[in-house]
Design a protein around this motif. Structure first.
Motif, PDB file in Angstrom:
ATOM      1  N   GLY A  32      57.405 -34.018  25.832  1.00 32.21           N
ATOM      2  CA  GLY A  32      58.053 -33.531  27.093  1.00 32.21           C
ATOM      3  C   GLY A  32      56.731 -32.763  27.668  1.00 32.21           C
ATOM      4  O   GLY A  32      55.944 -32.602  27.383  1.00 32.21           O
ATOM      5  N   THR A  33      57.377 -31.674  28.849  1.00 32.86           N
ATOM      6  CA  THR A  33      56.494 -31.067  29.490  1.00 32.86           C
ATOM      7  C   THR A  33      56.247 -29.960  28.721  1.00 32.86           C
ATOM      8  O   THR A  33      57.030 -28.585  29.088  1.00 32.86           O
ATOM      9  CB  THR A  33      56.858 -30.852  30.755  1.00 32.86           C
ATOM     10  OG1 THR A  33      58.275 -30.528  30.891  1.00 32.86           O
ATOM     11  CG2 THR A  33      56.673 -32.034  31.653  1.00 32.86           C
ATOM     12  N   VAL A  34      55.524 -29.480  27.675  1.00 30.02           N
ATOM     13  CA  VAL A  34      55.351 -28.396  26.812  1.00 30.02           C
ATOM     14  C   VAL A  34      53.836 -27.863  27.083  1.00 30.02           C
ATOM     15  O   VAL A  34      53.246 -28.594  27.447  1.00 30.02           O
ATOM     16  CB  VAL A  34      55.778 -28.565  25.343  1.00 30.02           C
ATOM     17  CG1 VAL A  34      57.149 -28.973  25.493  1.00 30.02           C
ATOM     18  CG2 VAL A  34      54.895 -29.917  24.443  1.00 30.02           C
ATOM     19  N   ASP A  41      49.470 -25.910  17.901  1.00 28.13           N
ATOM     20  CA  ASP A  41      49.938 -25.117  16.564  1.00 28.13           C
ATOM     21  C   ASP A  41      51.138 -25.293  15.843  1.00 28.13           C
ATOM     22  O   ASP A  41      51.116 -25.477  14.529  1.00 28.13           O
ATOM     23  CB  ASP A  41      50.219 -23.713  17.279  1.00 28.13           C
ATOM     24  CG  ASP A  41      48.957 -23.075  17.862  1.00 28.13           C
ATOM     25  OD1 ASP A  41      47.780 -23.830  17.378  1.00 28.13           O
ATOM     26  OD2 ASP A  41      48.928 -22.066  18.676  1.00 28.13           O
ATOM     27  N   ALA A  42      52.183 -26.105  16.807  1.00 31.05           N
ATOM     28  CA  ALA A  42      53.234 -26.366  15.752  1.00 31.05           C
ATOM     29  C   ALA A  42      53.172 -27.712  15.147  1.00 31.05           C
ATOM     30  O   ALA A  42      53.410 -27.736  13.752  1.00 31.05           O
ATOM     31  CB  ALA A  42      54.612 -26.908  16.682  1.00 31.05           C
ATOM     32  N   THR A 159      59.825 -35.526  13.961  1.00 34.31           N
ATOM     33  CA  THR A 159      60.928 -34.770  14.141  1.00 34.31           C
ATOM     34  C   THR A 159      60.599 -33.383  14.040  1.00 34.31           C
ATOM     35  O   THR A 159      61.140 -32.449  14.979  1.00 34.31           O
ATOM     36  CB  THR A 159      61.811 -35.290  13.342  1.00 34.31           C
ATOM     37  OG1 THR A 159      62.279 -36.629  13.617  1.00 34.31           O
ATOM     38  CG2 THR A 159      63.401 -34.312  13.603  1.00 34.31           C
ATOM     39  N   ASP A 160      60.032 -33.050  12.935  1.00 34.43           N
ATOM     40  CA  ASP A 160      59.883 -31.314  12.598  1.00 34.43           C
ATOM     41  C   ASP A 160      58.850 -30.982  13.593  1.00 34.43           C
ATOM     42  O   ASP A 160      59.188 -29.847  14.179  1.00 34.43           O
ATOM     43  CB  ASP A 160      59.238 -31.309  11.336  1.00 34.43           C
ATOM     44  CG  ASP A 160      60.321 -31.541  10.216  1.00 34.43           C
ATOM     45  OD1 ASP A 160      61.453 -31.673  10.512  1.00 34.43           O
ATOM     46  OD2 ASP A 160      59.785 -31.670   9.063  1.00 34.43           O
ATOM     47  N   ILE A 161      57.858 -31.591  14.291  1.00 32.65           N
ATOM     48  CA  ILE A 161      57.061 -31.129  15.343  1.00 32.65           C
ATOM     49  C   ILE A 161      57.763 -30.948  16.540  1.00 32.65           C
ATOM     50  O   ILE A 161      57.882 -29.835  17.173  1.00 32.65           O
ATOM     51  CB  ILE A 161      55.929 -32.114  15.579  1.00 32.65           C
ATOM     52  CG1 ILE A 161      55.010 -32.144  14.389  1.00 32.65           C
ATOM     53  CG2 ILE A 161      55.172 -31.813  16.846  1.00 32.65           C
ATOM     54  CD1 ILE A 161      53.831 -33.038  14.294  1.00 32.65           C
ATOM     55  N   ASP A 162      58.497 -31.632  16.873  1.00 30.08           N
ATOM     56  CA  ASP A 162      59.590 -31.848  18.082  1.00 30.08           C
ATOM     57  C   ASP A 162      60.506 -30.621  17.856  1.00 30.08           C
ATOM     58  O   ASP A 162      60.495 -29.920  19.003  1.00 30.08           O
ATOM     59  CB  ASP A 162      60.242 -33.281  18.255  1.00 30.08           C
ATOM     60  CG  ASP A 162      60.803 -33.058  19.716  1.00 30.08           C
ATOM     61  OD1 ASP A 162      60.645 -32.534  20.412  1.00 30.08           O
ATOM     62  OD2 ASP A 162      61.912 -34.155  19.806  1.00 30.08           O
ATOM     63  N   ASN A 163      61.213 -30.391  16.790  1.00 28.66           N
ATOM     64  CA  ASN A 163      61.841 -29.409  16.631  1.00 28.66           C
ATOM     65  C   ASN A 163      61.391 -27.903  16.854  1.00 28.66           C
ATOM     66  O   ASN A 163      61.776 -26.948  17.269  1.00 28.66           O
ATOM     67  CB  ASN A 163      62.768 -29.413  15.329  1.00 28.66           C
ATOM     68  CG  ASN A 163      63.643 -30.367  15.195  1.00 28.66           C
ATOM     69  OD1 ASN A 163      64.270 -30.985  16.100  1.00 28.66           O
ATOM     70  ND2 ASN A 163      63.945 -30.820  14.098  1.00 28.66           N
ATOM     71  N   GLN A 168      60.007 -22.998  19.713  1.00 26.49           N
ATOM     72  CA  GLN A 168      59.121 -21.964  20.395  1.00 26.49           C
ATOM     73  C   GLN A 168      59.469 -21.767  21.946  1.00 26.49           C
ATOM     74  O   GLN A 168      59.323 -20.796  22.487  1.00 26.49           O
ATOM     75  CB  GLN A 168      57.616 -22.506  20.262  1.00 26.49           C
ATOM     76  CG  GLN A 168      57.160 -22.240  18.928  1.00 26.49           C
ATOM     77  CD  GLN A 168      55.570 -22.711  19.201  1.00 26.49           C
ATOM     78  OE1 GLN A 168      55.247 -23.593  19.893  1.00 26.49           O
ATOM     79  NE2 GLN A 168      54.885 -22.679  17.935  1.00 26.49           N
ATOM     80  N   ALA A 169      60.061 -22.840  22.641  1.00 33.03           N
ATOM     81  CA  ALA A 169      60.229 -22.887  23.919  1.00 33.03           C
ATOM     82  C   ALA A 169      61.650 -22.128  24.407  1.00 33.03           C
ATOM     83  O   ALA A 169      61.757 -21.404  25.120  1.00 33.03           O
ATOM     84  CB  ALA A 169      60.789 -24.068  24.542  1.00 33.03           C
TER      85      ALA A 169
END
Length: 171
Positions: A32-34, A41-42, A159-163, A168-169
């Motif tokens: 998404g827009t992150v 870093d994630a 999935t772990d990167i997305d989570n 962080q958001a």
């Protein structure tokens, strides 16, 4: 074959090649827009939880693992390993993550036995073993063949990167 038939075959070949050229290898997920830096870093942190990170290039968006030895047997009963790469792409304000995890087996001996020497064979070989594999270590002589992708682990990484990005958001 007629000229028309050859044109049809050529057009089909070009369309197949064009489709393959644009395809990315590995699993894909839009984050998404992150913030790109936070996403990178994630991704590096997540990759470090599964593998030893060999290199991480924030400008290129690529994170590569060091080979991870596999316990148990792979096809052919040879030594095995996993190699992973995660890369991020920023396009139109969104960040997309890709993951590729391959399972490889060692094929050094077979590769050396099947290798064709450079040049044209025209009689007895004129190179000594020292000229062919001189002063190299066993690691330098290794050859690995990719057996398959580990699609489940690719999805788990994404999935772990997305989570991690979503966590962080919310902070």
């Amino acid at each position: 074959m007629t000229t028309r038939g050859m044109l049809v075959v050529a057009a089909a070949g070009v369309s197949i090649l064009a489709g393959c050229a644009g395809a990315e290898v590995g699993a894909k997920r839009s984050l998404g827009t992150v913030n790109y830096t936070q996403a990178f870093d994630a991704a590096r942190t997540v990759m470090g939880q599964y593998f030893t990170v060999a290199s991480a290039d924030a400008d290129g968006g690529l994170i590569e693992s060091a080979p991870k030895p596999l316990m148990g047997r792979v096809l052919g009963g040879k030594e095995g390993r996993q190699v992973a790469a995660v890369w991020l792409r920023k396009m139109d304000g969104t960040v997309t993550a890709y993951a590729l995890v391959t399972i490889q087996r060692q094929a050094s001996v077979a590769a050396r036995q099947l290798a064709w020497p450079a040049g044209v064979y025209d009689g007895p070989p004129h190179q000594t073993p020292a000229e062919l594999e001189a002063a190299t270590t066993a690691e330098q002589n290794e050859s690995w063949i990719t057996e398959r992708r580990d699609r489940a682990l690719e999805q788990q990484l994404l999935t772990d990167i997305d989570n991690a990005v979503r966590a962080q958001a919310t902070k």
